[in-house]
Scaffold this motif. Structure first.
Motif, PDB file in Angstrom:
ATOM      1  N   LYS A 177       0.276 -75.645 -67.721  1.00  0.00           N
ATOM      2  CA  LYS A 177      -0.480 -76.907 -67.622  1.00  0.00           C
ATOM      3  C   LYS A 177      -0.505 -77.634 -68.968  1.00  0.00           C
ATOM      4  O   LYS A 177      -0.292 -78.857 -69.031  1.00  0.00           O
ATOM      5  CB  LYS A 177      -1.913 -76.613 -67.179  1.00  0.00           C
ATOM      6  N   LEU A 178      -0.748 -76.886 -70.036  1.00  0.00           N
ATOM      7  CA  LEU A 178      -0.833 -77.499 -71.362  1.00  0.00           C
ATOM      8  C   LEU A 178       0.517 -78.077 -71.793  1.00  0.00           C
ATOM      9  O   LEU A 178       0.562 -79.113 -72.470  1.00  0.00           O
ATOM     10  CB  LEU A 178      -1.323 -76.471 -72.392  1.00  0.00           C
ATOM     11  N   LYS A 179       1.598 -77.447 -71.392  1.00  0.00           N
ATOM     12  CA  LYS A 179       2.929 -77.974 -71.716  1.00  0.00           C
ATOM     13  C   LYS A 179       3.200 -79.275 -70.960  1.00  0.00           C
ATOM     14  O   LYS A 179       3.822 -80.200 -71.494  1.00  0.00           O
ATOM     15  CB  LYS A 179       3.994 -76.929 -71.410  1.00  0.00           C
ATOM     16  N   ASP A 180       2.722 -79.363 -69.726  1.00  0.00           N
ATOM     17  CA  ASP A 180       2.838 -80.617 -68.978  1.00  0.00           C
ATOM     18  C   ASP A 180       2.025 -81.723 -69.649  1.00  0.00           C
ATOM     19  O   ASP A 180       2.467 -82.882 -69.724  1.00  0.00           O
ATOM     20  CB  ASP A 180       2.349 -80.431 -67.540  1.00  0.00           C
ATOM     21  N   SER A 232       3.607 -85.198 -71.369  1.00  0.00           N
ATOM     22  CA  SER A 232       3.053 -86.465 -70.876  1.00  0.00           C
ATOM     23  C   SER A 232       2.468 -87.271 -72.020  1.00  0.00           C
ATOM     24  O   SER A 232       2.659 -88.495 -72.101  1.00  0.00           O
ATOM     25  CB  SER A 232       1.985 -86.193 -69.812  1.00  0.00           C
ATOM     26  N   GLN A 233       1.759 -86.598 -72.932  1.00  0.00           N
ATOM     27  CA  GLN A 233       1.181 -87.280 -74.084  1.00  0.00           C
ATOM     28  C   GLN A 233       2.267 -87.804 -75.022  1.00  0.00           C
ATOM     29  O   GLN A 233       2.144 -88.901 -75.577  1.00  0.00           O
ATOM     30  CB  GLN A 233       0.238 -86.336 -74.845  1.00  0.00           C
ATOM     31  N   GLU A 234       3.314 -87.040 -75.210  1.00  0.00           N
ATOM     32  CA  GLU A 234       4.401 -87.495 -76.083  1.00  0.00           C
ATOM     33  C   GLU A 234       5.078 -88.740 -75.503  1.00  0.00           C
ATOM     34  O   GLU A 234       5.449 -89.662 -76.230  1.00  0.00           O
ATOM     35  CB  GLU A 234       5.412 -86.364 -76.277  1.00  0.00           C
ATOM     36  N   VAL A 261      -3.255 -76.761 -77.435  1.00  0.00           N
ATOM     37  CA  VAL A 261      -2.027 -77.468 -77.785  1.00  0.00           C
ATOM     38  C   VAL A 261      -2.437 -78.742 -78.519  1.00  0.00           C
ATOM     39  O   VAL A 261      -3.401 -79.404 -78.154  1.00  0.00           O
ATOM     40  CB  VAL A 261      -1.169 -77.799 -76.544  1.00  0.00           C
ATOM     41  N   GLY A 262      -1.711 -79.047 -79.604  1.00  0.00           N
ATOM     42  CA  GLY A 262      -2.070 -80.197 -80.423  1.00  0.00           C
ATOM     43  C   GLY A 262      -3.168 -79.868 -81.414  1.00  0.00           C
ATOM     44  O   GLY A 262      -3.613 -78.716 -81.528  1.00  0.00           O
ATOM     45  N   THR A 319       1.896 -81.092 -82.402  1.00  0.00           N
ATOM     46  CA  THR A 319       1.797 -80.942 -80.953  1.00  0.00           C
ATOM     47  C   THR A 319       2.143 -79.510 -80.539  1.00  0.00           C
ATOM     48  O   THR A 319       2.493 -79.243 -79.392  1.00  0.00           O
ATOM     49  CB  THR A 319       2.740 -81.930 -80.228  1.00  0.00           C
ATOM     50  N   SER A 320       2.042 -78.586 -81.487  1.00  0.00           N
ATOM     51  CA  SER A 320       2.348 -77.186 -81.212  1.00  0.00           C
ATOM     52  C   SER A 320       1.214 -76.529 -80.435  1.00  0.00           C
ATOM     53  O   SER A 320       0.062 -76.964 -80.487  1.00  0.00           O
ATOM     54  CB  SER A 320       2.572 -76.423 -82.521  1.00  0.00           C
ATOM     55  N   GLY A 321       1.546 -75.452 -79.732  1.00  0.00           N
ATOM     56  CA  GLY A 321       0.538 -74.653 -79.058  1.00  0.00           C
ATOM     57  C   GLY A 321       0.279 -73.376 -79.843  1.00  0.00           C
ATOM     58  O   GLY A 321       1.114 -72.955 -80.646  1.00  0.00           O
TER      59      GLY A 321
END
Length: 216
Positions: free
Chosen positions: A44-47, A51-53, A194-195, A202-204
């Motif tokens: 979910k966090l990768k999605d 999306s934010q990028e 993440v971020g 924007t790393s986790g």
């Protein structure tokens, strides 16, 4: 009396045997549940990150909430451009001659749907704020901001999920230990993040093994 003592001893042996069994298998089961649930949350966090990028690419900053982010993914458009080198001739007043100057031209070729680019036919982005299996319907916490980094105003965002929300039904002693993890092979700290709201990143905070689990 002898029979009673034997019964008590047998009960004690069973209880101690069960406790020993749980002390061995408990952490193993905890790690199995943890890794399974973490992988779903990290997906979910990768999605959210991609999306934010995309949102930042189009708008120059990150989305402050999920309503804006989901709406952007659903209806937003990327502008497709092409960069090419060129030159033009101009008259140099100082030397009284024609000169050539190099330049870069950017051509707009068209647009493409953000949704198609990031998620194809999948509409999972609509639920990227939902935490899988959350006991009380908790959502991913997300914030966006602008910070000053050496005089440069940099947009940042952070999305996170508390470990206690993910592992709410697990043994308290193992959860307390998990909250203080500090290892390159584990998700460190009390949350999966993440971020950052303090650094331009924007790393986790999860180890690479979770990226491999998700890719599989």
């Amino acid at each position: 009396m002898k029979t009673i003592i034997q019964i008590v001893l047998w009960i004690a042996c069973i209880v101690f045997g069960y406790l020993i069994y749980k002390s061995v298998t408990g952490p193993i089961e905890f790690n199995r549940v943890k890794e399974e649930r973490y992988a779903k949350v990290i997906s979910k966090l990768k999605d959210i990150r991609v999306s934010q990028e995309a949102y930042k690419t189009v708008n120059g900053k990150y989305a402050p909430d999920f309503n804006k982010l989901v709406k952007f993914v659903e209806s937003g458009q990327y502008t497709i451009t092409q960069q090419r080198d060129s030159s033009f001739k101009y008259f140099d007043e100082a030397y009284q001659i024609d000169q050539y100057k190099d330049t870069v031209l950017i051509d707009t070729l068209g647009t493409v749907s953000v949704r198609d680019s990031l998620f194809k036919k999948d509409d999972r982005f609509k639920a990227m704020m939902e935490i899988p299996g959350a006991a009380n319907g908790e959502k991913v916490t997300m914030k966006a901001d602008i910070i000053d980094k050496g005089g440069y105003k940099a947009p940042v965002f952070e999305a996170k999920v508390d470990k206690k929300t993910i592992l709410f039904d697990q043994p308290k002693d193992l959860l307390a230990k998990e909250m203080t993890e500090s290892s390159v092979e584990e998700v460190n700290g009390p949350a999966i993040v993440v971020g950052s709201l303090e650094e331009v990143s924007t790393s986790g905070n999860w180890p690479p093994i979770y990226d491999k689990k998700i890719d599989q």
